[in-house]
Design an enzyme around this catalytic site. Structure first.
Site, PDB file in Angstrom:
ATOM      1  N   ALA A  79       0.619  -1.053   0.481  1.00 20.56           N
ATOM      2  CA  ALA A  79      -0.102   0.067  -0.574  1.00 20.56           C
ATOM      3  C   ALA A  79       1.112   1.329   0.054  1.00 20.56           C
ATOM      4  CB  ALA A  79      -0.707  -0.507   1.644  1.00 20.56           C
ATOM      5  N   MET A  80       0.623   1.882  -1.363  1.00 16.96           N
ATOM      6  CA  MET A  80       1.689   3.150  -0.870  1.00 16.96           C
ATOM      7  C   MET A  80       0.865   4.775  -1.563  1.00 16.96           C
ATOM      8  SD  MET A  80       4.464   1.500  -4.799  1.00 16.96           S
ATOM      9  CE  MET A  80       5.797   2.633  -3.650  1.00 16.96           C
ATOM     10  N   SER A  81       1.047   4.894  -0.504  1.00 17.65           N
ATOM     11  CA  SER A  81      -0.011   6.711  -0.162  1.00 17.65           C
ATOM     12  C   SER A  81       0.831   7.443  -0.892  1.00 17.65           C
ATOM     13  CB  SER A  81       0.243   7.081   1.526  1.00 17.65           C
ATOM     14  OG  SER A  81       1.386   7.070   1.917  1.00 17.65           O
ATOM     15  N   GLY A  82       1.833   7.513  -1.514  1.00 22.07           N
ATOM     16  CA  GLY A  82       2.206   8.516  -1.371  1.00 22.07           C
ATOM     17  C   GLY A  82       4.036   9.361  -0.828  1.00 22.07           C
ATOM     18  N   VAL A  86       7.117   8.816   2.135  1.00 18.90           N
ATOM     19  CA  VAL A  86       8.183   8.283   1.548  1.00 18.90           C
ATOM     20  C   VAL A  86       7.494   7.061   3.178  1.00 18.90           C
ATOM     21  CG1 VAL A  86       9.222   9.301   4.022  1.00 18.90           C
ATOM     22  CG2 VAL A  86      11.041   8.764   2.882  1.00 18.90           C
ATOM     23  N   SER A 146       5.724   4.422   3.391  1.00 14.65           N
ATOM     24  CA  SER A 146       5.417   3.454   2.471  1.00 14.65           C
ATOM     25  C   SER A 146       6.380   2.669   1.017  1.00 14.65           C
ATOM     26  CB  SER A 146       3.857   3.716   1.965  1.00 14.65           C
ATOM     27  OG  SER A 146       3.954   4.976   1.013  1.00 14.65           O
ATOM     28  N   LEU A 176      -3.856   4.024  -3.127  1.00 14.28           N
ATOM     29  CA  LEU A 176      -5.964   3.886  -2.695  1.00 14.28           C
ATOM     30  C   LEU A 176      -6.385   5.297  -2.422  1.00 14.28           C
ATOM     31  CD1 LEU A 176      -5.683   2.051   0.918  1.00 14.28           C
ATOM     32  CD2 LEU A 176      -5.996   1.657  -1.524  1.00 14.28           C
ATOM     33  N   CYS A 194      -9.790   4.395   9.587  1.00 16.47           N
ATOM     34  CA  CYS A 194      -9.504   4.370   8.220  1.00 16.47           C
ATOM     35  C   CYS A 194      -9.093   3.049   8.116  1.00 16.47           C
ATOM     36  CB  CYS A 194      -8.738   4.855   7.807  1.00 16.47           C
ATOM     37  SG  CYS A 194      -7.718   4.956   6.160  1.00 16.47           S
ATOM     38  N   GLY A 236       3.560   1.497   5.654  1.00 15.17           N
ATOM     39  CA  GLY A 236       5.235   2.065   6.626  1.00 15.17           C
ATOM     40  C   GLY A 236       4.736   2.622   7.197  1.00 15.17           C
ATOM     41  N   CYS A 262      -7.049  13.683   6.625  1.00 21.44           N
ATOM     42  CA  CYS A 262      -6.761  14.084   5.473  1.00 21.44           C
ATOM     43  C   CYS A 262      -8.358  15.128   4.534  1.00 21.44           C
ATOM     44  CB  CYS A 262      -6.933  13.438   4.437  1.00 21.44           C
ATOM     45  SG  CYS A 262      -7.808  11.595   4.697  1.00 21.44           S
TER      46      CYS A 262
END
Length: 357
Positions: free
Chosen positions: A6-9, A11, A13, A32, A101, A125, A198
């Site tokens: 899962a890559m949030s954008g 560093v 992750s 996501l 979440c 991450g 968020c």
């Protein structure tokens, strides 16, 4: 092992995904999409939920040479996290949307889909450690970096979910993660961390809730029932709050006053002296166990905030509740918060606070 990263954008992750690649796993990155209009949730390089973040995640995946996809969870996120957040405040409770979440999206919807697609684990991450007990059960423990430990927000995961998770950064300090990202040539190495909610990009929680729930003038009273002020909606307050009360009548002793309780039906907020915030007993509902079975009544530690101190207590899980007796009183515990229970540095489980005394 097939790994869904899962890559949030951000560093963290990105480095977590890189470590899974370096370990020889078959890694696929996924970002996501949590809003139909990403910029309405957050703009700027904050590490979660914006359109820019999805681009950063894709660039990191390209650098690592792994497949990358964007999964649309906007409707489910809005229903399970945003609407839940508003409903909890309307009911006079104080929720933690990041826990919700994790519970409903990152480690329920994503994990379920990942397992259906043949992945073995979901890697994130988060700063927490996973170990195995002598019986072979996966156990969730605090991170090596106490300043970044996120075991509290992961306390909503059950034993089955933990068995399909990977937290590659659990043994690492944040400064080392940034250095590693720079060495790998990842563009997110210096990207700021995200801290705010968020879906409230301006940080004005009271304003957001008022836009959702409208204004509803009510009374602010002291512990004797005397009206000392007014407000535009009980949803603008949480137990333990001091700022923004705008009281028209000063306290008899001149000391600051704090929110002691919120009555949503009467739309009434009660304020009083700080010492009236102290509670020694916590009752909580909807327990989630991170272990196969919790002991009946035992000694442990309880944490009620993401960066709060663990408090020694006598705790007891039952099928539908958690009962906590604190060794020392604690201030400002609000219904709706999560109580996460630890045995030393190991998470035993969590529950949603329903009342204190």
């Amino acid at each position: 092992m097939r790994v869904l990263a899962a890559m949030s954008g951000g560093v963290d992750s990105a480095v977590a995904a890189a470590r899974m690649v370096a370990a020889g796993h078959d890694v696929t990155g996924v970002h996501l999409a949590l809003s139909k209009n990403p910029e309405s949730y957050r703009s700027g390089a904050r590490g979660c939920c914006s359109l820019e973040d999805s681009h950063d995640a894709r660039r990191a995946a390209d650098k690592l040479g792994i497949p990358f996809y964007v999964w649309d969870f906007a409707e489910r996120f809005h229903a399970d996290v945003v609407e839940d957040f508003v409903a909890e405040y309307a009911a006079g409770r104080t929720p933690n949307p990041c826990l919700r979440c994790n519970e409903k999206i990152k480690f329920a919807a994503v994990l379920d889909r990942g397992l259906q697609l043949g992945f073995d684990v979901v890697a994130t991450g988060h700063y927490a450690r996973l170990t195995r007990s002598s019986a072979g059960q996966v156990e969730l423990r605090r991170a090596a970096d106490p300043a970044k430990d996120q075991s509290y927000v992961l306390g909503v995961l059950d034993a089955h979910q933990l068995a399909h998770c990977a937290f590659p950064l659990g043994d690492t300090h944040k400064t080392d993660v940034r250095a590693e990202a720079a060495a790998l040539g990842l563009g997110v190495a210096k990207k700021p961390d995200s801290h705010d909610i968020c879906f409230i990009p301006d940080g004005d929680t009271a304003g957001f809730l008022t836009r959702q729930l409208g204004e509803r003038v009510g009374e602010v009273v002291d512990t004797a029932g005397r009206v000392v002020g007014s407000h535009a909606g009980h949803h603008q307050f949480t137990v333990g709050q001091r700022r923004g009360l705008h009281l028209g009548v000063p306290a008899d002793d001149g000391r600051p006053r704090f929110v002691l309780s919120i009555e949503p039906v009467q739309n009434r907020v009660t304020v009083g002296a700080r010492e009236n915030l102290a509670v020694g007993v916590i009752d909580a509902i909807r327990p989630i166990l991170a272990v196969a079975a919790a002991p009946g009544r035992w000694r442990g530690h309880v944490q009620v905030r993401a960066h709060g101190a663990p408090m020694p207590a006598t705790v007891e899980f039952s099928a539908d509740a958690l009962h906590v007796e604190l060794d020392e009183p604690c201030e400002g515990i609000a219904p709706g918060q999560a109580a996460v229970v630890y045995a030393d540095d190991r998470v035993v489980g969590s529950a949603t606070i329903s009342g204190t005394r």
